[in-house]
Design an enzyme around this catalytic site. Structure first.
Site, PDB file in Angstrom:
ATOM      1  CD  GLU A 128     -19.431  -2.405   8.407  1.00 44.90           C
ATOM      2  OE1 GLU A 128     -19.330  -3.456   7.693  1.00 44.90           O
ATOM      3  OE2 GLU A 128     -18.489  -1.759   7.757  1.00 44.90           O
TER       4      GLU A 128
ATOM      5  NE  ARG B 221     -22.297  -3.688   3.235  1.00 41.27           N
ATOM      6  CZ  ARG B 221     -21.359  -4.228   2.390  1.00 41.27           C
ATOM      7  NH1 ARG B 221     -20.282  -4.704   2.486  1.00 41.27           N
ATOM      8  NH2 ARG B 221     -21.439  -3.389   1.122  1.00 41.27           N
TER       9      ARG B 221
ATOM     10  CE  LYS C   8      -4.208   1.540   1.747  1.00 42.39           C
ATOM     11  NZ  LYS C   8      -5.909   1.245   2.769  1.00 42.39           N
TER      12      LYS C   8
HETATM   13  C1  TPP Z   1     -18.851  -1.304   4.146  1.00 38.64           C
HETATM   14  C2  TPP Z   1     -17.539  -0.684   4.331  1.00 38.64           C
HETATM   15  N1  TPP Z   1     -17.639  -0.460   5.625  1.00 38.64           N
HETATM   16  C3  TPP Z   1     -16.131  -0.046   5.931  1.00 38.64           C
HETATM   17  C4  TPP Z   1     -15.712   0.935   4.787  1.00 38.64           C
HETATM   18  C5  TPP Z   1     -14.713   1.914   5.135  1.00 38.64           C
HETATM   19  N2  TPP Z   1     -13.183   1.661   4.056  1.00 38.64           N
HETATM   20  C6  TPP Z   1     -13.215   2.124   3.067  1.00 38.64           C
HETATM   21  S1  TPP Z   1     -11.864   0.629   2.455  1.00 38.64           S
HETATM   22  C7  TPP Z   1     -11.394   0.034   3.308  1.00 38.64           C
HETATM   23  C8  TPP Z   1      -9.845  -0.210   3.997  1.00 38.64           C
HETATM   24  C9  TPP Z   1     -10.338  -1.226   3.172  1.00 38.64           C
HETATM   25  O1  TPP Z   1      -9.377  -2.097   3.127  1.00 38.64           O
HETATM   26  P1  TPP Z   1      -8.272  -3.032   1.786  1.00 38.64           P
HETATM   27  O2  TPP Z   1      -9.806  -4.102   0.762  1.00 38.64           O
HETATM   28  O3  TPP Z   1      -7.717  -4.093   2.440  1.00 38.64           O
HETATM   29  O4  TPP Z   1      -7.967  -2.549   1.034  1.00 38.64           O
HETATM   30  P2  TPP Z   1      -6.955  -1.383   0.345  1.00 38.64           P
HETATM   31  O5  TPP Z   1      -7.347   0.494   1.328  1.00 38.64           O
HETATM   32  O6  TPP Z   1      -5.863  -1.811   1.737  1.00 38.64           O
HETATM   33  O7  TPP Z   1      -6.775  -1.567  -0.634  1.00 38.64           O
HETATM   34  C10 TPP Z   1     -12.087   0.312   4.799  1.00 38.64           C
HETATM   35  C11 TPP Z   1     -12.386  -0.314   5.297  1.00 38.64           C
HETATM   36  C12 TPP Z   1     -16.252   0.627   3.251  1.00 38.64           C
HETATM   37  N3  TPP Z   1     -16.002   1.179   2.056  1.00 38.64           N
HETATM   38  N4  TPP Z   1     -17.279  -0.163   3.189  1.00 38.64           N
END
Ligand code: TPP
Length: 427
Positions: free
Chosen positions: A371, A399, A285
């Protein structure tokens, strides 16, 4: 002798068809330029930088190998799609990201044919891609379906519901697991540890792939021998991964920043796949931008910043933030009541629960991006005598709506919901 002027390869790319005309060497150069362009654009707009930088090579390789937009590329969450937007006809508007009348910070169907499915909430990509694959199987004019999902997003129930269904259906589908061992915060959970173990397993993805290809064409007794050889080469036992047990062919781990390796794996998977395939790409990342790679959150979301130093413009208002007021207050109450616990779905920092987590690590549960589980887990704890505080942004609590009603409210259980970010957002 004078140096020949350096012509950026990216300047020759407006759409993915242009990528398909480049040599593999030029694709690599294009990725480097795309990374620089992404950093430059986000420095002016703010946005999700770290995630986008982690998928630059993947973006170029997928569009170079697959026939988008006929093939459907579905980004999970969509917060990593800035490089994708730049190479799909939107480079001229990339500096309007997240501004009024500008480009969306996520994928959006109405914005481009290259955004076949909208997102912002996580863990929907495998379901959507499977839907596209089935539409194709049922005669619609649509090609391959490719979901790209992060290791954080694959912690949510929906992703498993989709893997379960895809493995059962057994039709051609590509899931690319973009494993950077980060969510917004460091990921938690048994699945995260499992993936970390897999990622360490064997760097010999290409060899494994070749071994698989050879084995598939051999008669049975020889094939068994070849599979044993493959185990020796890769360290993997046949059907060793969870994904294989669910009916997927597992390819990986592959270095998600090595263009040659990515192209090789994607091309051979595309040529051979008859059922669902999971490609495990290991990425970093914030890749390629030192301030992002070195920061705790890998510049997940940033304000406008100075490219040379990485220093972000401050946007903190003078008034105390709800998040901090809540976090400090909960910590004070928790000091006096051992029944109080905090529950977050992968967002300890965003919700303010990191304050209690720092003071009393055992009293905060980060359940991952889950969630629905967070709410029912809180309900169970409340029924068991605890006093849970479930802190979830309003948009993501959508959700868990059924769980709020069915598991908490109808049973009159003492779960407190701290619901933040219900208003307009953006600078
Ligand atoms: C249902 C939901 N919960 C929380 C989020 C907030 N959120 C956005 S990106 C993220 C992390 C995602 O991690 P990953 O899939 O590993 O992608 P990365 O950002 O590491 O590339 C979160 C928790 C969201 N977008 N949707």
């Amino acid at each position: 002798m004078t140096d020949r002027p350096h012509t950026p390869v990216l300047d020759r790319v407006t759409y993915p068809a242009d990528l398909r005309r480049l040599t593999d060497h030029e694709l690599k150069q294009c990725a480097d330029e795309l990374r620089a362009e992404t950093i430059s654009a986000v420095s002016e707009t703010g946005g999700h930088l770290g995630s986008s930088l982690g998928v630059v090579e993947l973006t170029v390789a997928i569009h170079a190998v697959f026939n988008t937009p006929y093939d459907k590329l579905v980004w999970d969450v969509g917060h990593q799609c800035y490089p994708h937007k730049i190479v799909t006809g939107r480079r001229d508007r990339i500096r309007t990201l997240r501004q009024k009348d500008g480009l969306s910070g996520f994928t959006k169907r109405s914005e481009s044919d290259y955004d076949p499915f909208g997102a912002a909430h996580s863990s929907t990509s495998i379901s959507a891609a499977l839907g596209f694959a089935m539409a194709r199987e049922m005669g619609q004019a649509t090609g391959d379906a490719i979901a790209v999902i992060g290791d954080g997003s694959i912690s949510a129930g929906m992703a498993y519901e989709a893997l379960n269904n895809a493995g059962h259906i057994g039709r051609r589908l590509f899931v690319i697991l973009n494993d950077n061992d980060m969510s917004i915060a460091p990921p938690t959970g048994a699945m995260s540890s499992y993936l970390a173990g897999l990622a360490k397993n064997s760097p010999l993805a290409a060899l494994k792939d070749i071994a698989d290809g050879v084995a598939a064409h051999l008669p049975e007794p020889l094939r068994q021998g070849a599979e044993r050889a493959r185990e020796l080469v890769t360290g993997h036992q046949k059907s060793a991964t969870l994904f294989e047990h669910l009916g997927f062919t597992y390819i990986g781990p592959v270095d998600g920043h090595n263009m040659a390796e990515l192209l090789n794996v994607l091309r051979s998977a595309k040529a051979r796949a008859t059922g669902p395939v999971l490609i495990h790409a290991v990425t970093v990342k914030g890749k390629g931008y030192a301030p992002a790679e070195l920061s705790d959150d890998c510049y997940h979301g940033v304000n406008k910043f100075d490219v040379a130093t990485g220093v972000q413009k401050k946007s903190t208002p003078n008034a105390p933030a709800y998040t901090n007021v809540f976090g400090e207050c909960l910590k004070r109450h928790a000091e006096g009541d051992s029944r109080i616990v905090g529950i977050t779905a992968a967002m300890p920092g965003g919700t303010g629960l990191n304050i209690l987590q720092k003071a009393m690590p055992g009293r905060v549960f980060d359940v991952g991006i889950a969630e629905q589980h967070a709410v029912t887990f809180a309900a169970g704890m409340a029924a068991g005598g605890m006093r849970p505080f479930c802190a979830i942004y309003s948009s993501f609590l959508q959700r868990g709506y059924d769980q709020v009603v069915h598991d908490v409210a109808l049973q009159n259980l003492p779960v407190r919901f701290m619901i933040d970010r219900a208003g307009l957002v953006g600078a």
